[in-house]
Design a protein around this motif. Structure first.
Motif, PDB file in Angstrom:
ATOM      1  N   THR A   9       0.867  -1.176   0.000  1.00 53.53           N
ATOM      2  CA  THR A   9       0.000   0.000   0.000  1.00 53.53           C
ATOM      3  C   THR A   9       0.899   1.220   0.000  1.00 53.53           C
ATOM      4  OG1 THR A   9      -1.709  -1.172   1.256  1.00 53.53           O
ATOM      5  CG2 THR A   9      -1.832   1.238   1.212  1.00 53.53           C
ATOM      6  N   ARG A  10       0.626   2.147  -0.913  1.00 51.27           N
ATOM      7  CA  ARG A  10       1.465   3.340  -1.058  1.00 51.27           C
ATOM      8  C   ARG A  10       0.611   4.600  -1.068  1.00 51.27           C
ATOM      9  NH1 ARG A  10       6.587   5.100  -2.681  1.00 51.27           N
ATOM     10  NH2 ARG A  10       6.635   6.921  -4.029  1.00 51.27           N
ATOM     11  N   ILE A  11       1.052   5.580  -0.282  1.00 53.73           N
ATOM     12  CA  ILE A  11       0.495   6.928  -0.353  1.00 53.73           C
ATOM     13  C   ILE A  11       1.360   7.703  -1.338  1.00 53.73           C
ATOM     14  CG2 ILE A  11       0.125   9.106   0.853  1.00 53.73           C
ATOM     15  CD1 ILE A  11      -0.224   7.438   3.453  1.00 53.73           C
ATOM     16  N   ASP A  12       0.733   8.260  -2.353  1.00 49.18           N
ATOM     17  CA  ASP A  12       1.458   9.071  -3.329  1.00 49.18           C
ATOM     18  C   ASP A  12       0.473  10.052  -3.947  1.00 49.18           C
ATOM     19  OD1 ASP A  12       2.922  10.065  -5.612  1.00 49.18           O
ATOM     20  OD2 ASP A  12       4.211   8.295  -5.447  1.00 49.18           O
ATOM     21  N   ASN A  13       0.694  11.344  -3.738  1.00 49.12           N
ATOM     22  CA  ASN A  13      -0.223  12.355  -4.263  1.00 49.12           C
ATOM     23  C   ASN A  13      -0.402  12.266  -5.769  1.00 49.12           C
ATOM     24  OD1 ASN A  13       0.929  14.926  -1.980  1.00 49.12           O
ATOM     25  ND2 ASN A  13      -0.696  13.459  -1.715  1.00 49.12           N
ATOM     26  N   ARG A  14       0.565  11.687  -6.460  1.00 54.73           N
ATOM     27  CA  ARG A  14       0.490  11.572  -7.921  1.00 54.73           C
ATOM     28  C   ARG A  14      -0.227  10.302  -8.358  1.00 54.73           C
ATOM     29  NH1 ARG A  14       6.771  11.802  -8.659  1.00 54.73           N
ATOM     30  NH2 ARG A  14       6.447  10.326  -6.970  1.00 54.73           N
ATOM     31  N   LEU A  83      -1.121  -3.935  -5.639  1.00 52.73           N
ATOM     32  CA  LEU A  83      -0.465  -2.713  -5.197  1.00 52.73           C
ATOM     33  C   LEU A  83      -1.583  -1.686  -5.050  1.00 52.73           C
ATOM     34  CD1 LEU A  83       1.850  -0.708  -4.676  1.00 52.73           C
ATOM     35  CD2 LEU A  83       2.173  -0.559  -7.140  1.00 52.73           C
ATOM     36  N   LEU A  84      -1.899  -1.325  -3.823  1.00 51.95           N
ATOM     37  CA  LEU A  84      -2.972  -0.391  -3.522  1.00 51.95           C
ATOM     38  C   LEU A  84      -2.374   1.001  -3.402  1.00 51.95           C
ATOM     39  CD1 LEU A  84      -5.961   0.109  -2.696  1.00 51.95           C
ATOM     40  CD2 LEU A  84      -5.260  -0.425  -0.349  1.00 51.95           C
ATOM     41  N   VAL A  85      -2.860   1.938  -4.210  1.00 54.12           N
ATOM     42  CA  VAL A  85      -2.324   3.298  -4.225  1.00 54.12           C
ATOM     43  C   VAL A  85      -3.429   4.273  -3.820  1.00 54.12           C
ATOM     44  CG1 VAL A  85      -1.204   5.085  -5.607  1.00 54.12           C
ATOM     45  CG2 VAL A  85      -0.731   2.680  -6.084  1.00 54.12           C
ATOM     46  N   VAL A  86      -3.099   5.151  -2.877  1.00 58.59           N
ATOM     47  CA  VAL A  86      -4.037   6.175  -2.418  1.00 58.59           C
ATOM     48  C   VAL A  86      -3.349   7.531  -2.442  1.00 58.59           C
ATOM     49  CG1 VAL A  86      -5.311   4.535  -0.975  1.00 58.59           C
ATOM     50  CG2 VAL A  86      -3.474   5.899   0.024  1.00 58.59           C
ATOM     51  N   HIS A  87      -4.153   8.569  -2.346  1.00 59.45           N
ATOM     52  CA  HIS A  87      -3.657   9.936  -2.465  1.00 59.45           C
ATOM     53  C   HIS A  87      -3.043  10.484  -1.183  1.00 59.45           C
ATOM     54  CE1 HIS A  87      -4.061  14.378  -2.814  1.00 59.45           C
ATOM     55  NE2 HIS A  87      -3.697  14.136  -4.059  1.00 59.45           N
ATOM     56  N   ASP A  88      -3.586  10.118  -0.028  1.00 63.14           N
ATOM     57  CA  ASP A  88      -3.162  10.771   1.207  1.00 63.14           C
ATOM     58  C   ASP A  88      -3.434   9.888   2.430  1.00 63.14           C
ATOM     59  OD1 ASP A  88      -5.960  11.074   1.769  1.00 63.14           O
ATOM     60  OD2 ASP A  88      -5.960  12.899   0.569  1.00 63.14           O
ATOM     61  N   PRO A  89      -2.899  10.288   3.593  1.00 61.80           N
ATOM     62  CA  PRO A  89      -3.107   9.496   4.807  1.00 61.80           C
ATOM     63  C   PRO A  89      -4.582   9.361   5.201  1.00 61.80           C
ATOM     64  CG  PRO A  89      -1.324  11.066   5.135  1.00 61.80           C
ATOM     65  CD  PRO A  89      -1.956  11.399   3.821  1.00 61.80           C
ATOM     66  N   ALA A  90      -5.389  10.367   4.936  1.00 62.23           N
ATOM     67  CA  ALA A  90      -6.818  10.279   5.275  1.00 62.23           C
ATOM     68  C   ALA A  90      -7.474   9.107   4.556  1.00 62.23           C
ATOM     69  CB  ALA A  90      -7.528  11.588   4.925  1.00 62.23           C
ATOM     70  N   ALA A  91      -7.065   8.848   3.321  1.00 62.16           N
ATOM     71  CA  ALA A  91      -7.625   7.725   2.559  1.00 62.16           C
ATOM     72  C   ALA A  91      -7.244   6.393   3.207  1.00 62.16           C
ATOM     73  CB  ALA A  91      -7.156   7.776   1.113  1.00 62.16           C
ATOM     74  N   LEU A  95      -9.769   3.557   4.853  1.00 61.83           N
ATOM     75  CA  LEU A  95      -9.740   2.155   4.432  1.00 61.83           C
ATOM     76  C   LEU A  95      -9.494   1.230   5.626  1.00 61.83           C
ATOM     77  CD1 LEU A  95      -7.718   2.503   1.109  1.00 61.83           C
ATOM     78  CD2 LEU A  95     -10.176   2.096   1.334  1.00 61.83           C
ATOM     79  N   VAL A  96      -8.524   1.579   6.468  1.00 60.18           N
ATOM     80  CA  VAL A  96      -8.206   0.754   7.640  1.00 60.18           C
ATOM     81  C   VAL A  96      -9.407   0.705   8.585  1.00 60.18           C
ATOM     82  CG1 VAL A  96      -6.767   0.638   9.724  1.00 60.18           C
ATOM     83  CG2 VAL A  96      -5.703   1.048   7.493  1.00 60.18           C
ATOM     84  N   GLU A  97      -9.998   1.859   8.851  1.00 58.75           N
ATOM     85  CA  GLU A  97     -11.157   1.897   9.746  1.00 58.75           C
ATOM     86  C   GLU A  97     -12.360   1.186   9.137  1.00 58.75           C
ATOM     87  OE1 GLU A  97     -11.509   6.082  10.698  1.00 58.75           O
ATOM     88  OE2 GLU A  97      -9.912   5.936  12.217  1.00 58.75           O
ATOM     89  N   GLY A  98     -12.378   1.061   7.799  1.00 57.81           N
ATOM     90  CA  GLY A  98     -13.447   0.339   7.112  1.00 57.81           C
ATOM     91  C   GLY A  98     -13.202  -1.157   7.012  1.00 57.81           C
ATOM     92  N   GLY A  99     -12.070  -1.622   7.540  1.00 58.55           N
ATOM     93  CA  GLY A  99     -11.797  -3.054   7.573  1.00 58.55           C
ATOM     94  C   GLY A  99     -10.936  -3.597   6.453  1.00 58.55           C
ATOM     95  N   PHE A 134      -1.743   9.672  10.530  1.00 55.85           N
ATOM     96  CA  PHE A 134      -0.629   8.746  10.774  1.00 55.85           C
ATOM     97  C   PHE A 134      -0.797   8.069  12.133  1.00 55.85           C
ATOM     98  CE2 PHE A 134       2.770  11.131   8.020  1.00 55.85           C
ATOM     99  CZ  PHE A 134       2.277  10.549   6.874  1.00 55.85           C
ATOM    100  N   ASP A 135      -1.100   8.856  13.157  1.00 49.51           N
ATOM    101  CA  ASP A 135      -1.258   8.305  14.510  1.00 49.51           C
ATOM    102  C   ASP A 135      -2.387   7.269  14.554  1.00 49.51           C
ATOM    103  OD1 ASP A 135       0.836   9.817  15.502  1.00 49.51           O
ATOM    104  OD2 ASP A 135      -0.468  11.374  16.354  1.00 49.51           O
ATOM    105  N   ALA A 136      -3.509   7.560  13.901  1.00 50.02           N
ATOM    106  CA  ALA A 136      -4.643   6.627  13.893  1.00 50.02           C
ATOM    107  C   ALA A 136      -4.289   5.345  13.135  1.00 50.02           C
ATOM    108  CB  ALA A 136      -5.872   7.292  13.267  1.00 50.02           C
TER     109      ALA A 136
END
Length: 157
Positions: A9-14, A83-91, A95-99, A134-136
């Motif tokens: 899983t990668r956070i990448d704004n692009r 390979l799961l790609v998301v835009h930012d930590p909020a995403a 996803l994590v809180e959604g299981g 990040f903390d969550a």
């Protein structure tokens, strides 16, 4: 080939670009890139550009909203190495809180904008909300680290 499921899983704004296609697909053994991003899921032009990058790396690609990603991962056992790609930590947090079964998160490029400041690496800029996310994510037991390229060292967060 890597095991089935989310292998990275990668956070990448692009989102998906040359670095993800040329470096991370090969390094992770992924055969499917899933972009979980509400805006990209609706933007056909952006999808076409990302599709060309994924195909050049020999990889399939799909575009999901965050809610659709949560739904899919809650009902299906993936048969692909993803390979799961998301835009930012909020995403990632959503996803994590959604299981969604994310074990670790690679923080890649997070661009500077407005009130964001550099965080450990010149390519990672954060604000207070990013730090709270990040903390969550870490509190949920997910390993979180910065690594821009597969050949770079990991910096634990």
């Amino acid at each position: 080939m890597a095991e089935a499921g989310i292998v990275w899983t990668r956070i990448d704004n692009r989102l998906v670009h040359g670095q993800v296609g040329n470096a991370w697909v090969g390094a992770t053994g992924a055969n499917l890139v899933i972009v979980a991003d509400d805006a990209a899921a609706e933007d056909k032009v952006q999808q076409q550009l990302m599709k060309m990058t994924a195909e050049s790396a020999g990889c399939d690609i799909k575009f999901f909203t965050l809610d659709h990603a949560i739904d899919v991962f809650s009902r299906k056992t993936p048969k692909k190495s993803i390979l799961l790609v998301v835009h930012d930590p909020a995403a990632v947090r959503k996803l994590v809180e959604g299981g969604v079964p994310i074990k670790s998160v690679n923080v890649g490029n997070m661009h500077a904008d407005g009130k964001k400041t550099v965080y450990h690496e010149s390519h990672v800029y954060v604000d207070d909300q990013d730090l709270a996310d990040f903390d969550a994510i870490k509190a949920a037991g997910v390993d979180l680290f910065i690594q821009i390229l597969p050949t770079d060292r990991k910096t634990e967060i």
